[in-house]
Design a protein around this motif. Structure first.
Motif, PDB file in Angstrom:
ATOM      1  N   ALA A 161       0.824  -1.206   0.000  1.00  0.00           N
ATOM      2  CA  ALA A 161       0.000   0.000   0.000  1.00  0.00           C
ATOM      3  C   ALA A 161       0.862   1.262   0.000  1.00  0.00           C
ATOM      4  CB  ALA A 161      -0.929   0.000   1.212  1.00  0.00           C
ATOM      5  N   ALA A 162       2.050   1.168   0.624  1.00  0.00           N
ATOM      6  CA  ALA A 162       2.931   2.338   0.675  1.00  0.00           C
ATOM      7  C   ALA A 162       3.546   2.658  -0.677  1.00  0.00           C
ATOM      8  CB  ALA A 162       4.038   2.112   1.707  1.00  0.00           C
ATOM      9  N   THR A 163       3.519   1.724  -1.631  1.00  0.00           N
ATOM     10  CA  THR A 163       4.076   1.986  -2.959  1.00  0.00           C
ATOM     11  C   THR A 163       3.093   2.722  -3.870  1.00  0.00           C
ATOM     12  OG1 THR A 163       3.335  -0.187  -3.761  1.00  0.00           O
ATOM     13  CG2 THR A 163       5.561  -0.039  -2.815  1.00  0.00           C
ATOM     14  N   LEU A 164       1.838   2.833  -3.464  1.00  0.00           N
ATOM     15  CA  LEU A 164       0.854   3.493  -4.323  1.00  0.00           C
ATOM     16  C   LEU A 164       1.142   4.986  -4.452  1.00  0.00           C
ATOM     17  CD1 LEU A 164      -2.424   1.736  -3.107  1.00  0.00           C
ATOM     18  CD2 LEU A 164      -1.027   1.192  -5.106  1.00  0.00           C
ATOM     19  N   LEU A 165       1.443   5.632  -3.324  1.00  0.00           N
ATOM     20  CA  LEU A 165       1.710   7.068  -3.369  1.00  0.00           C
ATOM     21  C   LEU A 165       2.960   7.389  -4.172  1.00  0.00           C
ATOM     22  CD1 LEU A 165       0.983   9.918  -2.504  1.00  0.00           C
ATOM     23  CD2 LEU A 165       2.257   9.535  -0.386  1.00  0.00           C
ATOM     24  N   PRO A 166       4.122   6.721  -3.956  1.00  0.00           N
ATOM     25  CA  PRO A 166       5.281   7.012  -4.812  1.00  0.00           C
ATOM     26  C   PRO A 166       5.017   6.791  -6.291  1.00  0.00           C
ATOM     27  CG  PRO A 166       5.961   5.775  -2.876  1.00  0.00           C
ATOM     28  CD  PRO A 166       4.472   5.794  -2.867  1.00  0.00           C
ATOM     29  N   LEU A 167       4.228   5.753  -6.611  1.00  0.00           N
ATOM     30  CA  LEU A 167       3.936   5.494  -8.024  1.00  0.00           C
ATOM     31  C   LEU A 167       3.104   6.630  -8.619  1.00  0.00           C
ATOM     32  CD1 LEU A 167       4.145   3.573 -10.405  1.00  0.00           C
ATOM     33  CD2 LEU A 167       2.068   2.433  -9.596  1.00  0.00           C
ATOM     34  N   GLU A 168       2.099   7.106  -7.890  1.00  0.00           N
ATOM     35  CA  GLU A 168       1.289   8.202  -8.396  1.00  0.00           C
ATOM     36  C   GLU A 168       2.081   9.504  -8.463  1.00  0.00           C
ATOM     37  OE1 GLU A 168      -2.369   8.653  -6.389  1.00  0.00           O
ATOM     38  OE2 GLU A 168      -3.152   6.688  -6.943  1.00  0.00           O
ATOM     39  N   VAL A 169       2.978   9.710  -7.494  1.00  0.00           N
ATOM     40  CA  VAL A 169       3.816  10.917  -7.526  1.00  0.00           C
ATOM     41  C   VAL A 169       4.734  10.888  -8.735  1.00  0.00           C
ATOM     42  CG1 VAL A 169       5.704  12.092  -6.341  1.00  0.00           C
ATOM     43  CG2 VAL A 169       3.701  11.371  -5.059  1.00  0.00           C
ATOM     44  N   THR A 170       5.350   9.742  -8.994  1.00  0.00           N
ATOM     45  CA  THR A 170       6.239   9.617 -10.150  1.00  0.00           C
ATOM     46  C   THR A 170       5.469   9.809 -11.448  1.00  0.00           C
ATOM     47  OG1 THR A 170       7.585   8.041  -8.884  1.00  0.00           O
ATOM     48  CG2 THR A 170       7.936   8.127 -11.249  1.00  0.00           C
ATOM     49  N   ALA A 171       4.286   9.221 -11.536  1.00  0.00           N
ATOM     50  CA  ALA A 171       3.464   9.394 -12.732  1.00  0.00           C
ATOM     51  C   ALA A 171       3.045  10.854 -12.891  1.00  0.00           C
ATOM     52  CB  ALA A 171       2.233   8.491 -12.656  1.00  0.00           C
ATOM     53  N   GLU A 172       2.766  11.536 -11.778  1.00  0.00           N
ATOM     54  CA  GLU A 172       2.400  12.945 -11.837  1.00  0.00           C
ATOM     55  C   GLU A 172       3.569  13.795 -12.324  1.00  0.00           C
ATOM     56  OE1 GLU A 172       0.242  16.543 -11.287  1.00  0.00           O
ATOM     57  OE2 GLU A 172      -0.321  14.453 -11.610  1.00  0.00           O
ATOM     58  N   CYS A 173       4.782  13.450 -11.868  1.00  0.00           N
ATOM     59  CA  CYS A 173       5.968  14.187 -12.328  1.00  0.00           C
ATOM     60  C   CYS A 173       6.172  13.997 -13.829  1.00  0.00           C
ATOM     61  CB  CYS A 173       7.204  13.715 -11.558  1.00  0.00           C
ATOM     62  SG  CYS A 173       7.206  14.178  -9.806  1.00  0.00           S
ATOM     63  N   LEU A 174       6.007  12.766 -14.299  1.00  0.00           N
ATOM     64  CA  LEU A 174       6.130  12.522 -15.739  1.00  0.00           C
ATOM     65  C   LEU A 174       5.056  13.284 -16.510  1.00  0.00           C
ATOM     66  CD1 LEU A 174       6.914   8.689 -15.765  1.00  0.00           C
ATOM     67  CD2 LEU A 174       8.442  10.525 -16.484  1.00  0.00           C
ATOM     68  N   ASN A 175       3.860  13.321 -15.969  1.00  0.00           N
ATOM     69  CA  ASN A 175       2.787  14.037 -16.642  1.00  0.00           C
ATOM     70  C   ASN A 175       3.043  15.543 -16.660  1.00  0.00           C
ATOM     71  OD1 ASN A 175       0.014  13.994 -17.849  1.00  0.00           O
ATOM     72  ND2 ASN A 175      -0.424  15.226 -16.038  1.00  0.00           N
ATOM     73  N   LEU A 176       3.581  16.084 -15.560  1.00  0.00           N
ATOM     74  CA  LEU A 176       3.913  17.500 -15.530  1.00  0.00           C
ATOM     75  C   LEU A 176       4.996  17.841 -16.547  1.00  0.00           C
ATOM     76  CD1 LEU A 176       3.927  18.218 -11.680  1.00  0.00           C
ATOM     77  CD2 LEU A 176       2.303  19.090 -13.360  1.00  0.00           C
ATOM     78  N   ARG A 177       5.990  16.979 -16.653  1.00  0.00           N
ATOM     79  CA  ARG A 177       7.098  17.245 -17.577  1.00  0.00           C
ATOM     80  C   ARG A 177       6.674  17.129 -19.036  1.00  0.00           C
ATOM     81  NH1 ARG A 177      12.240  17.167 -15.780  1.00  0.00           N
ATOM     82  NH2 ARG A 177      12.972  16.080 -17.640  1.00  0.00           N
ATOM     83  N   GLU A 178       5.533  16.483 -19.293  1.00  0.00           N
ATOM     84  CA  GLU A 178       5.019  16.449 -20.661  1.00  0.00           C
ATOM     85  C   GLU A 178       4.500  17.810 -21.103  1.00  0.00           C
ATOM     86  OE1 GLU A 178       5.054  14.084 -22.939  1.00  0.00           O
ATOM     87  OE2 GLU A 178       6.206  12.790 -21.592  1.00  0.00           O
ATOM     88  N   GLY A 179       4.322  18.732 -20.149  1.00  0.00           N
ATOM     89  CA  GLY A 179       3.847  20.066 -20.486  1.00  0.00           C
ATOM     90  C   GLY A 179       4.930  20.987 -21.015  1.00  0.00           C
ATOM     91  N   ARG A 180       6.178  20.527 -21.063  1.00  0.00           N
ATOM     92  CA  ARG A 180       7.245  21.358 -21.629  1.00  0.00           C
ATOM     93  C   ARG A 180       7.013  21.573 -23.124  1.00  0.00           C
ATOM     94  NH1 ARG A 180      12.290  17.874 -19.861  1.00  0.00           N
ATOM     95  NH2 ARG A 180      10.834  16.287 -20.628  1.00  0.00           N
ATOM     96  N   ARG A 181       7.524  22.731 -23.654  1.00  0.00           N
ATOM     97  CA  ARG A 181       7.277  23.078 -25.050  1.00  0.00           C
ATOM     98  C   ARG A 181       8.583  23.253 -25.802  1.00  0.00           C
ATOM     99  NH1 ARG A 181       4.328  28.489 -24.853  1.00  0.00           N
ATOM    100  NH2 ARG A 181       5.835  28.796 -23.164  1.00  0.00           N
ATOM    101  N   GLY A 182       8.498  23.008 -27.107  1.00  0.00           N
ATOM    102  CA  GLY A 182       9.625  23.291 -27.992  1.00  0.00           C
ATOM    103  C   GLY A 182      10.873  22.508 -27.637  1.00  0.00           C
ATOM    104  N   MET A 183      12.013  23.221 -27.660  1.00  0.00           N
ATOM    105  CA  MET A 183      13.300  22.584 -27.380  1.00  0.00           C
ATOM    106  C   MET A 183      13.454  22.161 -25.926  1.00  0.00           C
ATOM    107  SD  MET A 183      14.973  22.243 -30.135  1.00  0.00           S
ATOM    108  CE  MET A 183      16.550  21.840 -29.401  1.00  0.00           C
ATOM    109  N   GLU A 184      12.555  22.633 -25.040  1.00  0.00           N
ATOM    110  CA  GLU A 184      12.620  22.228 -23.631  1.00  0.00           C
ATOM    111  C   GLU A 184      12.103  20.813 -23.427  1.00  0.00           C
ATOM    112  OE1 GLU A 184      14.127  24.017 -21.377  1.00  0.00           O
ATOM    113  OE2 GLU A 184      14.542  25.462 -22.976  1.00  0.00           O
ATOM    114  N   LEU A 185      11.387  20.278 -24.419  1.00  0.00           N
ATOM    115  CA  LEU A 185      10.871  18.914 -24.313  1.00  0.00           C
ATOM    116  C   LEU A 185      11.981  17.948 -24.724  1.00  0.00           C
ATOM    117  CD1 LEU A 185       8.383  17.228 -23.637  1.00  0.00           C
ATOM    118  CD2 LEU A 185       7.722  17.363 -26.046  1.00  0.00           C
TER     119      LEU A 185
END
Length: 405
Positions: free
Chosen positions: A104-128
């Protein structure tokens, strides 16, 4: 003269009479001897049967006491084995619960990591870019997924082993209950004597009841139950030894620290690039301002020199009529064209730098949001061991689950 009357019949002689008396005495003596022998045999048989009955009663009591001792011994063995089995079941249950908490303790780190990946998908242009942070985040997702599979497998194994332990415990309980009931019956039989009021004659007491077993089968059955319980306990101990949750937690912690280091490093680089772009933009804007001032001065000079310019334009227009290779551009037009082209180039580069600066600012903001998102993992490590409900983390798009390609 008188006559004597005589009875008719056979007359015996004195010798016959004596012989007859002797024979009768001899016959009586023989009968008495036979009777005496019969009486002696009866007394001997009575003494023998009494002794045999007493011995058989003693031997039966002794055998019953030995049987009680055997049943008591096996009862104690079964009881001790059942207690060990209960202790092992409790230990395996605690291990299973610990593994479930770790899962159960691995659920939060997994969602946090997925959220970080999702946030980084918002980069634009050469920053991606595909930087080490993204690689470490994806590796962290793989590590957590692998840890979840291993933990789930350990939980399934523990559950199946608990079922087998419960089955062995039930078999021990049945055998132990039978031993207790048999011991009560044997103890009751041992307490009976020839003067007990409960004794009576029974019809066919030597019959063999259906379902009865031999002493060898009886002992083998209890030995098998104990052996099976010990084998299941050994398997349970092996599962608990293989279920090392701390190694998985340490590995996850190490990967989390690696991700955080890469994220801090990438954030530092982006801050440097952002400040560098700010300086370049400021310098370019200053240069543009100077160039615009020069253009304004040139325009003022051109207004002041309109008449000479008309003269020049007239001359230039007339010089267009020159034939052949004599038709060449003069220095005034070339200088003006160069200045205008330089200004347009600087304006265009300023727009590009402004756009790049905006992208860098967005990327830096996303990295900072990722750092803030991962702070909950650090807080979770500090408060580890305290019971708390796992709250699903909502990402920026409002979803709780992400499909990572």
């Amino acid at each position: 003269m008188a006559t004597l009357s005589s009875k008719p019949g056979l007359r015996y002689s004195v010798s016959d009479w004596a012989t007859n008396n002797k024979q009768i005495s001899h016959t009586a003596e023989n009968k008495r001897n036979v009777s005496h022998e019969i009486r002696q045999e009866g007394r001997a048989l009575r003494n023998e049967t009494t002794s045999k009955t007493n011995w058989d009663e003693y031997d039966s009591t002794r055998r019953l006491s030995d049987r009680i001792n055997d049943v008591t011994r096996w009862k104690e063995n079964l009881k001790a084995c059942a207690q060990q089995l209960d202790a092992e079941m409790d230990a395996l249950t605690l291990s299973k619960e610990e593994t479930e908490r770790a899962l159960a303790a691995t659920l939060l780190p997994l969602e946090v990591t997925a959220e970080c990946l999702n946030l980084r998908e918002g980069r634009r242009g050469m920053e991606l870019v595909c930087d080490p942070v993204e690689a470490e985040l994806k590796k962290e997702v793989e590590v957590i997924d692998g840890a979840q599979r291993i933990l789930q497998q350990c939980i399934d194994q523990a559950f199946e082993q608990l079922c087998r332990l419960q089955e062995a415990r039930q078999q021990l309980t049945i055998d132990l209950q039978d031993k207790i009931e048999a011991l009560d019956v044997d103890m009751s039989c041992l307490s009976l004597t020839i003067r007990s009021p409960e004794i009576s004659l029974k019809p066919n007491p030597t019959r063999v009841p259906p379902g009865s077993t031999t002493p060898q089968q009886w002992e083998q059955f209890s030995r098998y139950n104990i052996t099976r319980a010990k084998e299941e306990m050994q398997a349970s101990v092996q599962i608990r030894e293989n279920n090392n949750v701390q190694n998985d937690l340490q590995f996850n912690t190490a990967q989390r620290m690696t991700v955080e280091f890469a994220l801090r490093k990438r954030t530092h680089h982006e801050e440097q690039a952002y400040h560098e772009m700010q300086w370049q933009l400021k310098t370019t804007q200053e240069e543009i301002a100077e160039l615009e001032k020069d253009i304004c001065h040139l325009e003022e000079d051109m207004q002041a020199k309109t008449a000479p310019l008309k003269l020049v334009h007239t001359r230039l227009e007339n010089r267009i009529k020159r034939p052949g290779m004599d038709l060449c551009r003069d220095e005034v037009n070339s200088t003006t064209a160069i200045i205008l082209h330089s200004l347009q180039s600087l304006k265009q580069h300023e727009a590009q730098m402004m756009e790049d600066l905006s992208r860098k600012q967005d990327a830096l903001s996303l990295e900072q949001r990722s750092n803030q998102t991962r702070q909950c993992l650090t807080l979770g490590v500090q408060t580890e061991g305290l019971p708390s409900a796992v709250v699903p983390l909502t990402n920026s798009s409002g979803r709780h689950k992400l499909d990572l390609a």
